[in-house]
Motif scaffolding. Structure first.
Motif, PDB file in Angstrom:
ATOM      1  N   HIS A 179       0.867  -1.180   0.000  1.00  0.00           N
ATOM      2  CA  HIS A 179       0.000   0.000   0.000  1.00  0.00           C
ATOM      3  C   HIS A 179       0.903   1.228   0.000  1.00  0.00           C
ATOM      4  N   PRO A 180       0.970   1.973  -1.099  1.00  0.00           N
ATOM      5  CA  PRO A 180       2.024   2.977  -1.272  1.00  0.00           C
ATOM      6  C   PRO A 180       1.873   4.195  -0.375  1.00  0.00           C
ATOM      7  N   LEU A 181       2.994   4.852  -0.169  1.00  0.00           N
ATOM      8  CA  LEU A 181       3.026   6.134   0.534  1.00  0.00           C
ATOM      9  C   LEU A 181       2.783   7.218  -0.511  1.00  0.00           C
ATOM     10  N   ASN A 182       1.555   7.704  -0.598  1.00  0.00           N
ATOM     11  CA  ASN A 182       1.165   8.608  -1.675  1.00  0.00           C
ATOM     12  C   ASN A 182       0.441   9.813  -1.091  1.00  0.00           C
ATOM     13  N   LYS A 183       1.103  10.952  -1.130  1.00  0.00           N
ATOM     14  CA  LYS A 183       0.508  12.172  -0.588  1.00  0.00           C
ATOM     15  C   LYS A 183      -0.668  12.644  -1.422  1.00  0.00           C
ATOM     16  N   GLN A 184      -0.579  12.498  -2.747  1.00  0.00           N
ATOM     17  CA  GLN A 184      -1.640  12.981  -3.625  1.00  0.00           C
ATOM     18  C   GLN A 184      -2.955  12.239  -3.391  1.00  0.00           C
ATOM     19  N   LEU A 185      -2.862  10.948  -3.066  1.00  0.00           N
ATOM     20  CA  LEU A 185      -4.063  10.158  -2.797  1.00  0.00           C
ATOM     21  C   LEU A 185      -4.389  10.093  -1.310  1.00  0.00           C
ATOM     22  N   TYR A 186      -3.520  10.652  -0.478  1.00  0.00           N
ATOM     23  CA  TYR A 186      -3.710  10.647   0.985  1.00  0.00           C
ATOM     24  C   TYR A 186      -3.975   9.224   1.474  1.00  0.00           C
ATOM     25  N   THR A 187      -3.093   8.302   1.097  1.00  0.00           N
ATOM     26  CA  THR A 187      -3.290   6.893   1.415  1.00  0.00           C
ATOM     27  C   THR A 187      -3.241   6.650   2.925  1.00  0.00           C
ATOM     28  N   VAL A 188      -3.729   5.484   3.333  1.00  0.00           N
ATOM     29  CA  VAL A 188      -3.743   5.130   4.752  1.00  0.00           C
ATOM     30  C   VAL A 188      -2.321   5.090   5.305  1.00  0.00           C
ATOM     31  N   SER A 189      -1.391   4.550   4.519  1.00  0.00           N
ATOM     32  CA  SER A 189       0.003   4.496   4.977  1.00  0.00           C
ATOM     33  C   SER A 189       0.567   5.901   5.171  1.00  0.00           C
ATOM     34  N   TYR A 190       0.237   6.815   4.268  1.00  0.00           N
ATOM     35  CA  TYR A 190       0.688   8.205   4.413  1.00  0.00           C
ATOM     36  C   TYR A 190       0.095   8.832   5.672  1.00  0.00           C
ATOM     37  N   THR A 191      -1.183   8.574   5.917  1.00  0.00           N
ATOM     38  CA  THR A 191      -1.848   9.108   7.106  1.00  0.00           C
ATOM     39  C   THR A 191      -1.188   8.604   8.383  1.00  0.00           C
ATOM     40  N   LEU A 192      -0.931   7.305   8.452  1.00  0.00           N
ATOM     41  CA  LEU A 192      -0.357   6.725   9.662  1.00  0.00           C
ATOM     42  C   LEU A 192       1.085   7.178   9.883  1.00  0.00           C
ATOM     43  N   LEU A 193       1.872   7.222   8.822  1.00  0.00           N
ATOM     44  CA  LEU A 193       3.273   7.623   8.970  1.00  0.00           C
ATOM     45  C   LEU A 193       3.396   9.090   9.371  1.00  0.00           C
ATOM     46  N   THR A 194       2.597   9.952   8.771  1.00  0.00           N
ATOM     47  CA  THR A 194       2.671  11.367   9.135  1.00  0.00           C
ATOM     48  C   THR A 194       2.126  11.608  10.540  1.00  0.00           C
ATOM     49  N   THR A 195       1.068  10.886  10.906  1.00  0.00           N
ATOM     50  CA  THR A 195       0.528  11.024  12.261  1.00  0.00           C
ATOM     51  C   THR A 195       1.528  10.519  13.295  1.00  0.00           C
ATOM     52  N   GLY A 196       2.145   9.368  13.017  1.00  0.00           N
ATOM     53  CA  GLY A 196       3.150   8.839  13.928  1.00  0.00           C
ATOM     54  C   GLY A 196       4.351   9.758  14.052  1.00  0.00           C
TER      55      GLY A 196
END
Length: 216
Positions: A179-196
């Motif tokens: 599940h890619p780290l994609n800022k443009q799509l605001y992916t779940v992985s991006y959300t969790l990594l930035t929140t963490g």
């Protein structure tokens, strides 16, 4: 949290926040990976010069898709949802996708040789991305709950670190399984990594503040 704080946390309905977060993530993933994206087209304004002054006209560009679960810039379901509900004319005209090497050209005459989606509008803060933006807010709210319910500074740090490391680790795991780290799509992985990451930074600043207070 001690037993009293844990009981208070659950009695105040905070678990409903986690259920809501999981529901939003499930809806997001279902729409992102489950919707069929057909071929689509859009209009782009282009200047023309025919034995006279420059004029502008609109040219129809077609993007070939016919896929499910594609996360690329051309055929992702996030863009399809925004085009359907908001209309292409209301989307951002210069998305970050245009900075990709495949979309770069120094000559106006070369625009026709680029992939058609390079000139397509896309809004990274669209409807689907707003679901994950809401998730980010709710996750951040849990840090505030700990601040209110827990009085001991060490206990606060302990549970903030637990949240932060858990979010960050889960985000890395999702990236690892595809599940890619994609800022443009605001992916779940991006959300969790930035929140963490934000949580860990907050813990460091809180610890620095408490250390300074104790040294005074």
């Amino acid at each position: 949290m001690n037993a009293t704080n844990v009981q208070s946390y659950f009695s105040r309905g905070y678990p409903a926040h986690w259920i809501f977060v999981l529901s939003l993530c499930g809806i997001y993933l279902g729409l992102l990976y489950g919707l069929y994206v057909p071929d689509w087209q859009f209009e782009v304004q282009q200047a023309i010069h025919l034995n006279g002054p420059w004029n502008s006209t609109y040219i129809v560009k077609k993007v070939t898709c016919g896929v499910i679960g594609d996360l690329g810039p051309a055929c992702n379901s996030a863009g399809m949802i925004d085009r359907y509900f908001l209309g292409s004319e209301h989307l951002y005209k210069k998305p970050a996708y245009r900075n990709l090497k495949i979309c770069q050209t120094s000559e106006v005459s070369d625009l026709d040789n680029l992939p058609s989606w390079c000139q397509a509008p896309f809004d990274p803060e669209g409807l689907l991305g707003s679901l994950m933006a809401a998730v980010t807010c709710i996750l951040g709210l849990q840090y505030g709950h700990i601040l209110v319910r827990v009085e001991d500074h060490k206990d606060r740090l302990r549970y903030w670190l637990l949240f932060s490391v858990s979010f960050f680790s889960l985000g890395l795991f999702l990236v690892f399984i595809g599940h890619p780290l994609n800022k443009q799509l605001y992916t779940v992985s991006y959300t969790l990594l930035t929140t963490g990451s934000a949580g860990l930074t907050f813990c460091a600043l809180y610890l620095l503040h408490e250390y300074q207070d104790e040294s005074l």
